[in-house]
Enzyme design. Sequence first.
Site, short mmCIF file in Angstrom:
data_model
loop_
_atom_site.label_atom_id
_atom_site.label_comp_id
_atom_site.label_asym_id
_atom_site.label_seq_id
_atom_site.Cartn_x
_atom_site.Cartn_y
_atom_site.Cartn_z
CB SER A 1 -0.93 -0.03 1.22
OG SER A 1 -1.76 1.11 1.26
CE1 TYR B 1 -0.55 4.67 -5.92
CE2 TYR B 1 -0.41 6.47 -4.33
CZ TYR B 1 0.06 5.27 -4.84
OH TYR B 1 1.17 4.67 -4.26
CE LYS C 1 -1.56 1.37 -3.88
NZ LYS C 1 -0.61 0.24 -4.07
#
Length: 328
Positions: free
Chosen positions: A180, A211, A215
């Site tokens: 992550s 994005y 994550k």
Amino acid sequence: MVGFLYNFTLIRDFIAVTWPPKSTFEPTRDIPDLTGKVFVITGANSGCGYYTAKAILGKNGKVYFACRDETKARKAMEELEEATKTTGKGLAHFLKVDLASLKSVKAGAEDFLKREARLDTLFNNAGVMWCPIELTTEDGYDLQFGCNVVGHFYLTQLLLPALLEAAKADKQSGRVINTSSMGHQLVKGPLDYEVLKDVPKRKKQSTESMYYASKFGNVLFAKELHRRYHNEGIISASLNPGNIVTNLQRYTDDITRYILQRFFCHPTPLGALTQLYMGTIAEASDVSGNYFVPWARQGTALPLAEDPHEAETLWNWLEDEIKSKTNA
């Protein structure tokens, strides 16, 4: 007051992961002999994945380079086998996996299962960051969420039989390590599932927000995998590898990339430290379900990422999406 505390926490965590204390973990010294162990690393042809593979090959492990580009993967394999031939007898194998295509993911997993009965550690390492918002996967998902979360979820599902087989044979095996980033802490709230597919609303989002969502999804997935399979021996965790110079920044403009890499990023090999620790060291098997930060230290994820409802909702959505796309 809440906003102030949130911003203070972000600044504190940014400083902590950008300039972390020196690592007490040294791969060459601390990773045990990995003879007989089997590893799959997505994106092993470059960046953190490349140096993760290098360390494992140097300790006699067998590494499958799960990559989209066979030419680049084989070049990296040749380089690393040459670089580690005096320190280990690890074997490198190519596995064709394009995380932007569920069909490719399935074919790659089936290829692996024909060759191996067990999988000791799966590194869900590959990623896409800040690409043009117009880009989508073959199956119609936002490219970042599709590769970083959907593709890795499907790959993990398909490889679970081999992971469970390894876990039965060795309580320190059957690990799934999800890469992550600190970006997961920048989400503004629960996932908005309406923007994860190629719909007009998605194109109104910033590429940065997509994005961060991906994550966040990595952390949620690791948490839920732990909840569902820990009693069967699966070890699942997620991590922030640190601010690292890699081609992950390839979509940023030249000035931004220069500033990031010159002032805030560490050399690429350091990006492998935390996931190597989590994927190979004995004591790391006792911290399934947790989140790690640079360098190889247990950290704290965003509080929302600890919400079991959020994690279960994502898992169920992913299962439903995979079924609808693959007729599984």
